[in-house]
Design an enzyme around this catalytic site. Structure first.
Site, PDB file in Angstrom:
ATOM      1  N   CYS A 158      -5.560   8.360 -19.594  1.00  0.00           N
ATOM      2  CA  CYS A 158      -6.848   8.161 -18.920  1.00  0.00           C
ATOM      3  C   CYS A 158      -7.769   9.345 -19.175  1.00  0.00           C
ATOM      4  O   CYS A 158      -7.369  10.502 -19.013  1.00  0.00           O
ATOM      5  CB  CYS A 158      -6.644   7.972 -17.423  1.00  0.00           C
ATOM      6  SG  CYS A 158      -8.181   7.805 -16.489  1.00  0.00           S
TER       7      CYS A 158
ATOM      8  N   CYS B 170      -4.796  10.159 -10.031  1.00  0.00           N
ATOM      9  CA  CYS B 170      -3.548  10.245 -10.803  1.00  0.00           C
ATOM     10  C   CYS B 170      -3.261  11.681 -11.202  1.00  0.00           C
ATOM     11  O   CYS B 170      -3.397  12.053 -12.370  1.00  0.00           O
ATOM     12  CB  CYS B 170      -3.628   9.360 -12.046  1.00  0.00           C
ATOM     13  SG  CYS B 170      -3.994   7.651 -11.698  1.00  0.00           S
TER      14      CYS B 170
ATOM     15  N   CYS C 285     -10.628   2.017 -15.014  1.00  0.00           N
ATOM     16  CA  CYS C 285      -9.501   2.625 -14.306  1.00  0.00           C
ATOM     17  C   CYS C 285      -8.214   1.970 -14.784  1.00  0.00           C
ATOM     18  O   CYS C 285      -8.082   0.736 -14.731  1.00  0.00           O
ATOM     19  CB  CYS C 285      -9.650   2.463 -12.795  1.00  0.00           C
ATOM     20  SG  CYS C 285      -8.253   3.161 -11.870  1.00  0.00           S
TER      21      CYS C 285
ATOM     22  N   GLN D 165       0.047  -5.256   0.664  1.00  0.00           N
ATOM     23  CA  GLN D 165       0.672  -4.300  -0.243  1.00  0.00           C
ATOM     24  C   GLN D 165      -0.178  -4.115  -1.497  1.00  0.00           C
ATOM     25  O   GLN D 165      -0.543  -5.085  -2.158  1.00  0.00           O
ATOM     26  CB  GLN D 165       2.068  -4.799  -0.620  1.00  0.00           C
ATOM     27  CG  GLN D 165       3.095  -4.605   0.463  1.00  0.00           C
ATOM     28  CD  GLN D 165       3.278  -3.142   0.811  1.00  0.00           C
ATOM     29  OE1 GLN D 165       3.304  -2.283  -0.052  1.00  0.00           O
ATOM     30  NE2 GLN D 165       3.395  -2.853   2.086  1.00  0.00           N
TER      31      GLN D 165
ATOM     32  N   PHE E 263       4.302  -1.881  13.741  1.00  0.00           N
ATOM     33  CA  PHE E 263       3.254  -1.569  12.755  1.00  0.00           C
ATOM     34  C   PHE E 263       3.272  -2.659  11.667  1.00  0.00           C
ATOM     35  O   PHE E 263       3.341  -2.376  10.478  1.00  0.00           O
ATOM     36  CB  PHE E 263       3.462  -0.189  12.127  1.00  0.00           C
ATOM     37  CG  PHE E 263       3.665   0.919  13.120  1.00  0.00           C
ATOM     38  CD1 PHE E 263       2.573   1.570  13.693  1.00  0.00           C
ATOM     39  CD2 PHE E 263       4.937   1.320  13.497  1.00  0.00           C
ATOM     40  CE1 PHE E 263       2.756   2.600  14.611  1.00  0.00           C
ATOM     41  CE2 PHE E 263       5.130   2.352  14.412  1.00  0.00           C
ATOM     42  CZ  PHE E 263       4.043   2.983  14.970  1.00  0.00           C
TER      43      PHE E 263
ATOM     44  N   CYS F 194       5.727   6.007   4.427  1.00  0.00           N
ATOM     45  CA  CYS F 194       4.871   6.415   3.313  1.00  0.00           C
ATOM     46  C   CYS F 194       4.662   7.925   3.315  1.00  0.00           C
ATOM     47  O   CYS F 194       3.922   8.451   2.508  1.00  0.00           O
ATOM     48  CB  CYS F 194       3.525   5.699   3.373  1.00  0.00           C
ATOM     49  SG  CYS F 194       2.586   6.048   4.870  1.00  0.00           S
TER      50      CYS F 194
END
Length: 585
Positions: free
Chosen positions: A170, A179, A278, A407, A438, A534
């Site tokens: 990229c 990234c 992207c 997701q 959650f 996460c």
């Protein structure tokens, strides 16, 4: 798995967690990442010479040199001069710490919080965190600020490259905040993530590494087979002025050419890096982005970017979401324009161009009149096609609206949800009660519902609960109940409205679970808890509380940690997902 509003927790401040996360690396250095390259047409392995690493690791005191520079030299424009003299600090002792404005020669030892490189001051072991420093890289950095038990460093010049260097495909990778590790070989990325989780479980979670059972608890990380084009949702921002990295600051800016559509510059809410393509989103989404970029600045369109300082302008955000048609399996693309007011006539020329893209099945307009930067509108209008797109996850069809929680990596979500189901150990006789905390739009609970007696889901966001109920209805699932409520503010009566669960699935946002919720779970003594995280730092903290208790609060733990399974959901980013299984001790 989802990032929402921040909550306050009475234990382990961010500073405390930083120290707990970073300091262990000094005692337990990360193993060298695997050396074999990944076959990829987009990535080229560079040949490295590493003899300097042996010298640095055998004599750590020589790995850091320093000199103090004037405070005024700390501007972002200051470049490293090779003529600077770097000398060892006078009489280094355990009381020596680097000061703001000082330059140091450093070696990055490993990756830690938010993917920052961990370095140390020789003799003292004082932790330094440097953005975009990678394991094995030797560089010169300048102390920008001290934060309690650690300091932040800005990299000025690389002296020797890091291990497992690759060419990032990229063009924006070196300065876009999305990234950060694209120039690190993928095998090395996931090894660093696995090691980070391992260190956190030991040092924050207080699980004994010497325990013979611990080796079976820590599972190897599950890599992501698709490392590019995996995101099904991207949000780009409009801005009246482009942001350029330091190396390109001399570029001229005038008139409409100043306008930017892209991603926020790292650390700035009011600066946007213009993005034409992207590599994290699919080709259809990039096609739409290219069309918008090609014409939105045309004066004849009458469009203007929103200015977050003057609160003027029309276009705020461009959100692109992809799904797939249930019958054909073909890509479905939703285009969502977030604007400061409702003026559909201004968007019509863009809408007309975008309908020529075959994958575009929905174009909506979210109107957000507030001065904030959110992409959620107060009103939503469908400008073309459908108001939702669809996606299938483990046999359940989900209707996805512009503002639905879902997701972000559908492919890896299949892997993640399979691991969750395996941890749940469902008997298959339809007798179990599942409590889904959650729950978001109910995606985890709904994929389990047909195998259990009943699922009870709790979520603070009203729109997510509405989506969960709709998804249950459309899939003919009548044994799932979804309740809107704030799990950070539960009282002593929480749990009275549902039977005692056999299985709890908790998927909190990054701050983790509130102590009130942990107390509830310890009181319920549910046979099995699957903790989906996460944020491995707060995950390790919560596992500690559930297993070892909170002595200061007189709380006793009652669970045994059976497994910790890291999962890489987002390649080339610092984010790490974990699926943890706890059973009553």
């Amino acid at each position: 798995m989802r990032a929402r509003a921040t909550m306050h927790f009475p234990f382990h401040s961010l500073q405390d967690r930083f120290a707990a996360i970073a300091n262990p690396f000094h005692k337990h250095p990360s193993p060298s990442p695997m050396a074999s390259p990944i076959p990829s047409s987009a990535i080229r392995r560079l040949t490295l010479h590493r003899p300097f690493l042996h010298t640095l690791r055998s004599n750590s005191s020589s790995s850091i040199q320093s000199t103090t520079i004037p405070e005024e030299s700390e501007s972002e424009e200051t470049e490293f001069s090779p003529n600077h003299q770097h000398t060892s600090p006078p009489n280094p002792s355990k009381h020596y710490f680097p000061k703001r404005g000082q330059t140091l020669e450093l070696v990055c030892e490993s990756l830690a919080f938010k993917g920052k490189g961990v370095c140390k001051v020789s003799d003292t072991g004082f932790v330094l965190m440097c953005d975009r420093a990678l394991p094995g890289e030797r560089f010169v950095g300048r102390i920008t600020r001290k934060k309690g038990d650690y300091a932040e460093v800005k990299k000025l010049k690389t002296l020797s490259p890091h291990w497992d260097l690759v060419c990032a495909p990229c063009e924006y990778a070196s300065y876009c905040g999305g990234c950060k590790t694209q120039n690190l070989m993928y095998e090395a990325q996931i090894k660093a993530k696995e090691q980070q989780v391992h260190e956190l479980i030991i040092h924050v979670g207080r699980f004994p590494v010497r325990d013979p059972e611990f080796a079976s608890v820590m599972k190897p990380i599950v890599p992501c087979d698709i490392q590019f084009h995996y995101r099904n949702k991207m949000e780009f921002s409009f801005c009246p002025k482009k942001w350029f990295p330091e190396s390109e600051m001399q570029k001229e800016q005038n008139g409409l050419n100043d306008y930017a559509l892209g991603l926020h510059a790292p650390g700035f809410f009011d600066k946007v890096l213009n993005i034409d393509k992207c590599l994290l989103q699919n080709e259809a989404a990039n096609k739409v982005l290219a069309i918008v970029q090609d014409c939105w600045r045309d004066p004849s369109f009458g469009l203007s970017p929103y200015n977050c300082h003057s609160h003027t302008g029309f276009l705020k955000h461009l959100m692109l979401r992809t799904g797939r048609d249930v019958d054909t399996g073909l890509t479905e693309l939703m285009v969502n324009f977030v604007t400061s007011s409702y003026k559909p006539e201004l968007l019509q020329p863009l809408v007309k161009k975008l309908t020529l893209v075959s994958e575009v099945v929905s174009i909506v307009n979210n109107v957000n009149t507030s001065v904030g930067n959110t992409s959620v509108g107060e009103e939503e209008y469908t400008l073309y096609g459908k108001s939702t797109i669809t996606e299938v996850l483990r046999g359940v069809t989900f209707q996805i609206s512009a503002n639905s929680f879902f997701q972000t990596n559908t492919y890896q979500a299949e892997v993640l949800y399979k691991l969750i189901e395996e941890c749940a150990g469902i008997r298959g006789d339809g007798s179990e009660i599942v409590l889904d905390l959650f729950c978001g739009t109910g995606s985890i609970g709904l994929t389990l519902a047909r195998k259990v007696k009943h699922v009870y889901g709790y979520e603070v966001v009203p729109q997510a609960i509405s989506d969960a109920r709709r998804n249950a209805s459309q899939n003919g699932i009548d044994n799932a109940t979804f309740v809107q409520g704030d799990l950070n503010k539960i009282n002593d009566h929480f749990g009275d409205e549902f039977p005692k669960p056999d299985i709890v699935i908790s998927d909190p946002n990054r701050p983790g679970m509130h102590l009130k919720l942990i107390k509830f779970l310890l009181k319920q003594m549910v046979p099995r808890i699957i903790y989906v995280s996460c944020n491995p730092a707060t995950c390790a903290r919560d596992l500690d509380y559930l297993c070892h208790g909170v002595k200061e609060q007189g709380i006793e733990g009652c669970y045994k940690l059976k497994s910790v399974q890291p999962v890489d959901m987002f390649p080339h980013t610092p984010h790490i997902e974990c699926v943890c299984l706890l059973e009553l001790a």
